[in-house]
Design an enzyme around this catalytic site. Structure first.
Site, PDB file in Angstrom:
ATOM      1  N   SER A 132       0.669  -0.994  -0.089  1.00 48.81           N
ATOM      2  CA  SER A 132       0.254  -0.214  -0.243  1.00 48.81           C
ATOM      3  C   SER A 132       0.917   1.440   0.365  1.00 48.81           C
ATOM      4  O   SER A 132       1.918   1.865  -1.167  1.00 48.81           O
ATOM      5  CB  SER A 132      -0.827  -0.200   0.973  1.00 48.81           C
ATOM      6  OG  SER A 132      -2.000   1.271   0.810  1.00 48.81           O
ATOM      7  N   ASP A 178      -9.712  -4.394  -5.502  1.00 38.90           N
ATOM      8  CA  ASP A 178      -8.678  -3.009  -4.199  1.00 38.90           C
ATOM      9  C   ASP A 178      -9.934  -2.185  -4.834  1.00 38.90           C
ATOM     10  O   ASP A 178      -9.638  -1.638  -5.132  1.00 38.90           O
ATOM     11  CB  ASP A 178      -7.485  -2.736  -4.147  1.00 38.90           C
ATOM     12  CG  ASP A 178      -6.821  -2.455  -3.358  1.00 38.90           C
ATOM     13  OD1 ASP A 178      -7.259  -1.368  -3.073  1.00 38.90           O
ATOM     14  OD2 ASP A 178      -5.650  -2.397  -3.581  1.00 38.90           O
ATOM     15  N   HIS A 210      -7.654  -5.290  -0.965  1.00 37.81           N
ATOM     16  CA  HIS A 210      -5.913  -4.276  -0.550  1.00 37.81           C
ATOM     17  C   HIS A 210      -5.637  -5.196   0.336  1.00 37.81           C
ATOM     18  O   HIS A 210      -3.936  -4.542   0.440  1.00 37.81           O
ATOM     19  CB  HIS A 210      -7.193  -3.132   0.035  1.00 37.81           C
ATOM     20  CG  HIS A 210      -5.712  -1.937   0.185  1.00 37.81           C
ATOM     21  ND1 HIS A 210      -4.888  -1.761  -0.790  1.00 37.81           N
ATOM     22  CD2 HIS A 210      -5.376  -1.720   1.040  1.00 37.81           C
ATOM     23  CE1 HIS A 210      -3.761  -0.973  -0.347  1.00 37.81           C
ATOM     24  NE2 HIS A 210      -4.118  -0.667   0.622  1.00 37.81           N
TER      25      HIS A 210
HETATM   26  O1  9J3 Z   1      -1.115   1.863   2.999  1.00 33.73           O
HETATM   27  C1  9J3 Z   1      -2.377   2.741   2.474  1.00 33.73           C
HETATM   28  O2  9J3 Z   1      -2.861   1.461   3.307  1.00 33.73           O
HETATM   29  C2  9J3 Z   1      -3.102   3.226   1.731  1.00 33.73           C
HETATM   30  C3  9J3 Z   1      -4.648   2.935   2.008  1.00 33.73           C
HETATM   31  C4  9J3 Z   1      -4.966   4.342   1.964  1.00 33.73           C
HETATM   32  O3  9J3 Z   1      -4.813   4.283   3.149  1.00 33.73           O
HETATM   33  O4  9J3 Z   1      -4.642   5.994   1.538  1.00 33.73           O
HETATM   34  C5  9J3 Z   1      -5.673   7.060   1.651  1.00 33.73           C
HETATM   35  C6  9J3 Z   1      -5.229   7.531   3.095  1.00 33.73           C
END
Ligand code: 9J3
Ligand code: ZN
Length: 261
Positions: A132, A178, A210
């Site tokens: 992510s 995702d 995700h």
């Molecule tokens: O590291 C992640 O799971 C990023 C996804 C996320 O929550 O981005 C929005 C701020």
């Protein structure tokens, strides 16, 4: 044959060896304090065997609000195939992708220069991975440090969509379902923006969400091992799992590549 490439480690791979829960090497681990500078500490997983020489290394960053435990399954899974693996914590769990990228670089520096496994690590064979925002950081680190040998963002998230400056062989892993870092706004444009001349691949996990990279996942492991072996170790024995691209795999929604490498 193994004799042509001084960086090959372990026996000849098979379909079952790259899919197995553990590889050829026994693994030990060592905790790194959060008091180090440049990142938040973590855990180093390393093969105990030193008879074949040193190993390539990969630093792994977690996603937003997550800790290294969210990526810990990759530690022994990759290390047992013949890599030193450093799953890190970030300075804070809300650090943004570019910060995560700098922290991955600091973690690699620590591994090579200051850790207890410096003599097991080949400082010229380094890679980055992350989930992510840690995947966004993976791309940022690759862009910043072209001497890295491989990068693997896992359901990566970043506001930057143009990665045409990256020169590091990169496997982009996306997940079909995702809804946090949708493939249409993240992994697919990331992959497409990478240079067409680059060794790159796009692997989309069928039906996955995700958080697929946060638990043991044989598809992620198989292709990550193959990508790291192929580009960190120059181990062409693993090219068979990447090129020609996987044909009929029910766990893969889509695969794009620049084969042959
Ligand atoms: O590291 C992640 O799971 C990023 C996804 C996320 O929550 O981005 C929005 C701020
Ligand atoms: Zn050989």
């Amino acid at each position: 044959h193994a004799d042509d490439n001084p960086h090959e480690r372990g026996p000849d791979p098979t379909e079952s060896s790259v899919e197995a829960p553990r590889g050829h090497f026994d693994v030990d681990e060592e905790s790194v304090s959060g008091l180090v500078s440049g990142f938040g500490g973590g855990t180093i997983y390393y093969p105990t065997d030193t008879s074949e020489g040193d190993f390539g290394a990969v630093a792994v960053a977690p996603g937003y609000t997550a800790t290294e435990s969210s990526m810990s399954w990759l530690g022994p899974r990759l290390a047992s195939q013949g890599f030193v693996v450093f799953t890190i914590d970030t300075n804070t769990t809300v650090d943004q992708p570019n910060s995560r990228g700098r922290q991955l670089e600091s973690a690699l520096d620590y591994l090579v220069e200051d850790s207890d496994v410096t003599d097991r690590v080949d400082g010229d064979r380094l890679a980055v991975m992350g989930h992510s925002m840690g995947g966004g950081g993976t791309l940022a680190a690759a862009e910043d440090r072209p001497e890295l040998e491989a990068a693997i963002p896992l359901t990566g998230w970043h506001t930057q969509k143009d990665w045409s400056g990256v020169q590091v062989p990169t496997m982009v892993v996306g997940a079909e379902r995702d809804s946090i870092a949708s493939v249409t706004t993240h992994s697919e444009p990331f992959y497409e923006s990478l240079p067409g001349s680059l060794d790159k691949a796009y692997l989309e996990l069928d039906g996955a969400n995700h958080f697929a990279p946060n638990m043991s996942n044989t598809t992620i492991a198989k292709y990550s091992i193959s990508w790291l072996k192929r580009f960190v170790d120059d181990d062409t024995r693993y090219e068979q799992f990447l090129c020609p691209p996987p044909a009929f795999d029910s766990d893969i929604e889509e695969y794009r590549d620049t084969c042959p490498h």
